[in-house]
Write a protein that holds these residues in place. Structure first.
Motif, PDB file in Angstrom:
ATOM      1  N   ILE A 478      -5.610 -13.568   1.898  1.00  0.00           N
ATOM      2  CA  ILE A 478      -5.033 -12.863   0.742  1.00  0.00           C
ATOM      3  C   ILE A 478      -5.749 -11.529   0.535  1.00  0.00           C
ATOM      4  O   ILE A 478      -5.114 -10.483   0.333  1.00  0.00           O
ATOM      5  N   MET A 479      -7.078 -11.549   0.598  1.00  0.00           N
ATOM      6  CA  MET A 479      -7.869 -10.331   0.417  1.00  0.00           C
ATOM      7  C   MET A 479      -7.599  -9.333   1.543  1.00  0.00           C
ATOM      8  O   MET A 479      -7.427  -8.131   1.296  1.00  0.00           O
ATOM      9  N   PHE A 480      -7.531  -9.819   2.770  1.00  0.00           N
ATOM     10  CA  PHE A 480      -7.298  -8.966   3.936  1.00  0.00           C
ATOM     11  C   PHE A 480      -5.951  -8.256   3.822  1.00  0.00           C
ATOM     12  O   PHE A 480      -5.851  -7.036   4.006  1.00  0.00           O
ATOM     13  N   LYS A 481      -4.900  -9.031   3.509  1.00  0.00           N
ATOM     14  CA  LYS A 481      -3.553  -8.452   3.411  1.00  0.00           C
ATOM     15  C   LYS A 481      -3.448  -7.455   2.256  1.00  0.00           C
ATOM     16  O   LYS A 481      -2.800  -6.411   2.379  1.00  0.00           O
ATOM     17  N   ARG A 482      -4.089  -7.785   1.140  1.00  0.00           N
ATOM     18  CA  ARG A 482      -4.032  -6.877  -0.008  1.00  0.00           C
ATOM     19  C   ARG A 482      -4.736  -5.562   0.303  1.00  0.00           C
ATOM     20  O   ARG A 482      -4.262  -4.486  -0.078  1.00  0.00           O
ATOM     21  N   LEU A 483      -5.838  -5.649   1.027  1.00  0.00           N
ATOM     22  CA  LEU A 483      -6.561  -4.429   1.394  1.00  0.00           C
ATOM     23  C   LEU A 483      -5.723  -3.567   2.330  1.00  0.00           C
ATOM     24  O   LEU A 483      -5.732  -2.333   2.218  1.00  0.00           O
ATOM     25  N   GLU A 484      -4.983  -4.201   3.249  1.00  0.00           N
ATOM     26  CA  GLU A 484      -4.088  -3.438   4.127  1.00  0.00           C
ATOM     27  C   GLU A 484      -3.113  -2.605   3.290  1.00  0.00           C
ATOM     28  O   GLU A 484      -2.882  -1.420   3.580  1.00  0.00           O
ATOM     29  N   LYS A 485      -2.541  -3.222   2.280  1.00  0.00           N
ATOM     30  CA  LYS A 485      -1.565  -2.518   1.433  1.00  0.00           C
ATOM     31  C   LYS A 485      -2.231  -1.418   0.611  1.00  0.00           C
ATOM     32  O   LYS A 485      -1.698  -0.315   0.474  1.00  0.00           O
ATOM     33  N   LEU A 486      -3.411  -1.698   0.075  1.00  0.00           N
ATOM     34  CA  LEU A 486      -4.135  -0.699  -0.717  1.00  0.00           C
ATOM     35  C   LEU A 486      -4.465   0.536   0.114  1.00  0.00           C
ATOM     36  O   LEU A 486      -4.325   1.673  -0.354  1.00  0.00           O
ATOM     37  N   ILE A 487      -4.897   0.317   1.339  1.00  0.00           N
ATOM     38  CA  ILE A 487      -5.244   1.445   2.218  1.00  0.00           C
ATOM     39  C   ILE A 487      -4.001   2.246   2.572  1.00  0.00           C
ATOM     40  O   ILE A 487      -4.019   3.484   2.595  1.00  0.00           O
ATOM     41  N   SER A 488      -2.891   1.548   2.847  1.00  0.00           N
ATOM     42  CA  SER A 488      -1.639   2.243   3.179  1.00  0.00           C
ATOM     43  C   SER A 488      -1.204   3.190   2.072  1.00  0.00           C
ATOM     44  O   SER A 488      -0.617   4.246   2.332  1.00  0.00           O
ATOM     45  N   ASP A 489      -1.494   2.825   0.833  1.00  0.00           N
ATOM     46  CA  ASP A 489      -1.081   3.634  -0.317  1.00  0.00           C
ATOM     47  C   ASP A 489      -2.149   4.630  -0.772  1.00  0.00           C
ATOM     48  O   ASP A 489      -1.908   5.430  -1.681  1.00  0.00           O
ATOM     49  N   ALA A 490      -3.322   4.585  -0.157  1.00  0.00           N
ATOM     50  CA  ALA A 490      -4.441   5.436  -0.591  1.00  0.00           C
ATOM     51  C   ALA A 490      -4.176   6.908  -0.259  1.00  0.00           C
ATOM     52  O   ALA A 490      -3.637   7.234   0.800  1.00  0.00           O
ATOM     53  N   HIS A 491      -4.568   7.803  -1.157  1.00  0.00           N
ATOM     54  CA  HIS A 491      -4.311   9.241  -0.975  1.00  0.00           C
ATOM     55  C   HIS A 491      -5.081   9.814   0.209  1.00  0.00           C
ATOM     56  O   HIS A 491      -4.684  10.810   0.817  1.00  0.00           O
ATOM     57  N   TRP A 492      -6.220   9.196   0.560  1.00  0.00           N
ATOM     58  CA  TRP A 492      -7.057   9.727   1.643  1.00  0.00           C
ATOM     59  C   TRP A 492      -6.651   9.202   3.027  1.00  0.00           C
ATOM     60  O   TRP A 492      -7.125   9.682   4.050  1.00  0.00           O
TER      61      TRP A 492
END
Length: 685
Positions: A478-492
């Motif tokens: 769950i943590m791994f998948k959520r981080l993938e999504k967070l990074i995809s949306d990150a401005h940097w």
């Protein structure tokens, strides 16, 4: 049987679910899933790398999604793709569309060969890919180029594809992996999915039984070379090991024999153990092998091939003995191959991961995934399960014969977003266990490493895989998948090296907690079925630091993907200074963890006792007990069976244990499983 349309429908839904939970594009999810499938099939090697590139030029569109390099056969493969979201029998690619796609990939070759990679962004995956291709060309390490197109549409070409036959003097070929091809992999019993090896071999019949036959034969070195050159790793897809190259003393010995004493190779070498689903005999010679698989002797095969390919050694005087088993019953083929692999003579130390397919890990995780309900969340009352897919396609197969209403019920209980793929699970676990360099080497390499580590864990403690451990693994996913999504949306984030950023971020966070002697509260993640906002903030801050770090390789390498595969990259990144105040709300205490773990082990022991007694109860009055007793009585000196075991076994077949106690059941359980391992009886379950 699942139809092709149902298969494609499920594939599309999996892709859409994957995109939603991981924050990636549909084309990326499709490409990743299909390439991992091809990797398992032996169509691609562990060197396969994703690297998307698309550009319009005056000479036409340049497009590619990744590449692979078969080091042994010196084959470079460029991969393009076309994903169709529509579910329609008429969806597919015409001859012209296929040619256009393949030519887009060919133009990337032109760009690479002409050293125009210098025009690309130096930190992009496309730059690394183009540089690698130029490097291989410069070193004269490419003997063949294959342009591969993967699609979930149909190949609608009615005529032969028109494509250049060579580029820069290197033969150019192509391969279309379409919906039919993917469906054939899934069904595994479609005639078009078989492959045949033409041979001309003498033979002796060793055994001819109802379910299988065994033959003794031999292959000439040139035969071995030609067969492996044509089929490559497809021959080894059932093998327990991959070639170790000429690093161990045994492999060096093989090469020395080939070079110095080829006429003695037959005498010195253990030979090859192989299987086939069918053979064709004509004039007392084996003329054809269906689905030929080398289950032991992969390094012998590769050593012979490499001796000629890389060192130009004459292999015409080399002969290899072959023990060939033809498995007539397709239903037991995989089990038979697994046993042959396990018991065959080995030439190098075999790792624990080599026989992981039979590990109790799978049984335990599968059992928990079937009976453990995840808490309802996001306002829904429906509880769900995390479906563990040990074998690709298992999720779809379980729905094959369900009615429509039953399918809907199954999918509500086991949503696609909660599919636990074994290779994804390995990525998540290896990341948390602080081996991002291993994860960066690819899904298959990562899985084998995980298999070896978890096998050691089970050896040290056979109660290691508890319900609590299962919940923790799911929480890490769950943590791994959520981080993938967070990074995809990150401005940097600049649309490159996300996979490496995720695994290094998880590893660095785990390392930081470890140095601070703090423990993440996985129970909270499990109960919420998501990570908290506080944890999201911390992970994103670490991810931005990691992203900057991996884009500045310290060893002078311009290939970031290769840099991330090195242990030195992890050593560099784990020394990064971090200073976070971790909120108590996402942590737990060591005492709480100790109590929970202790209770988990008690429950597991209780479960095992109940399951063992239940299983033995089902075998009351079965003839198998007399069969085992008679065999042990006749060949007692060949087995390590105690008088107590023989006494309980005798009482069992005479019907004097009604029912057996828990202790007696455990002894009978051990006897029963040993008898299966020793091929005295076949399993009734």
């Amino acid at each position: 049987m699942i139809t092709k349309k149902q298969f494609n429908d499920n594939l599309i839904q999996n892709i859409l679910s994957d995109c939603g939970s991981r924050g990636i594009m549909k084309s990326q999810s499709f490409f990743e899933n299909i390439c991992e499938e091809l990797l398992e099939e032996g169509e691609l090697t562990n060197n396969y790398t994703s690297a998307e590139f698309h550009r319009e030029t005056s000479k036409g569109i340049i497009e590619v999604f990744g590449y692979d390099y078969d080091e042994e056969r010196k084959i470079l493969t460029l991969i393009n793709q076309e994903f169709f979201q529509q579910i329609n029998d008429n969806v597919g690619l015409t001859k012209q569309e296929i040619e256009n796609k393949l030519n887009r990939s060919r133009r990337f070759l032109d760009l690479s060969f002409e050293k125009r990679y210098q025009q690309l962004e130096e930190t992009s995956p496309a730059y690394s890919m183009a540089f690698k291709i130029y490097e291989l060309l410069f070193e004269k390490s490419i003997d063949k180029i294959c342009l591969m197109l993967v699609t979930n549409g149909e190949n609608k070409a009615k005529k032969n594809i028109d494509l250049l036959k060579e580029i820069n003097g290197i033969p150019l070929d192509f391969k279309i992996v379409d919906l039919t091809y993917l469906y054939n992999i899934f069904t595994s019993n479609n005639e078009d999915n078989d492959f045949y090896v033409d041979v001309d071999l003498p033979y002796l019949i060793a055994e001819d039984k109802e379910d299988y036959s065994s033959y003794l034969t031999m292959l000439n070195g040139e035969d071995v070379y030609q067969i492996y050159d044509k089929f490559g790793q497809k021959l080894l897809e059932q093998n327990v090991r991959t070639f170790l190259q000429f690093k161990g003393s045994v492999n060096k010995g093989i090469r020395t024999t080939i070079e110095k004493e080829p006429d003695k190779f037959f005498a010195y070498n253990n030979g090859i153990t192989a299987t086939a689903s069918e053979i064709y005999i004509e004039n007392n010679r084996i003329k054809r092998l269906a689905n030929f698989q080398i289950v032991n002797g992969g390094q012998t095969t590769s050593a012979i091939y490499s001796s000629k390919k890389k060192n130009n050694i004459d292999i015409s005087k080399v002969f290899v003995q072959v023990k060939l088993s033809v498995v007539k019953d397709l239903n037991v083929h995989n089990q038979f191959v697994s046993k042959v692999s396990e018991y065959a003579n080995t030439q190098n130390k075999v790792n624990k991961s080599d026989f992981f397919s039979n590990s109790p890990f799978h049984k335990d995780v599968k059992e928990y995934s079937r009976r453990v309900w995840a808490p309802a969340n996001n306002g829904f009352l429906q509880k769900t399960k995390w479906f563990y897919e040990r074998v690709r396609g298992e999720y779809l197969n379980e729905q094959a014969y369900l009615k429509e209403s039953e399918k809907k019920s199954f999918e509500r209980e086991n949503p696609k977003s909660q599919l636990l793929d074994k290779t994804f699970l390995a990525k998540s676990e290896n990341s948390w266990n602080r081996r991002p360099d291993v994860v960066s080497k690819g899904a298959q390499y990562s899985f084998m490493y995980f298999a070896d580590q978890i096998s050691t864990k089970i050896e040290e403690n056979n109660s290691a895989i508890t319900e609590g451990f299962f919940k923790e693994m799911v929480s890490r996913v769950i943590m791994f998948k959520r981080l993938e999504k967070l990074i995809s949306d990150a401005h940097w984030y600049k649309q490159s090296y996300r996979a490496q950023t995720v695994t290094y971020t998880i590893a660095l966070f785990s390392h930081y907690l470890n140095t601070q002697k703090q423990l993440l509260n996985f129970e909270k993640i499990w109960m919420d079925q998501c990570i908290s906002e506080e944890l999201e903030i911390i992970l994103l801050e670490i991810a931005e630091i990691v992203y900057d770090q991996i884009n500045l390789p310290k060893d002078g390498s311009t290939n970031i993907g290769q840099w991330c595969k090195k242990a030195s990259c992890w050593h560099e990144i784990k020394d990064t200074y971090l200073d976070f105040d971790i909120p108590e709300s996402i942590l737990t205490t060591r005492e709480t963890l100790r109590v929970t773990t202790r209770e988990d082990k008690k429950l597991k022991k209780l479960d095992e006792g109940i399951n063992v007694q239940s299983m033995i109860a089902q075998l009351l009055g079965d003839d198998c007990w007399k069969e085992i007793y008679d065999h042990y009585t006749t060949y007692l000196e060949d087995y390590n069976v105690s008088p107590l075991q023989m006494d309980i076994l005798k009482k069992m077949f005479e019907g004097n244990l009604l029912p057996p106690t828990e202790k007696q059941s455990k002894i009978l359980y051990i006897i029963y499983n040993n008898a299966i391992q020793d091929n005295i009886i076949n399993s009734k379950f």
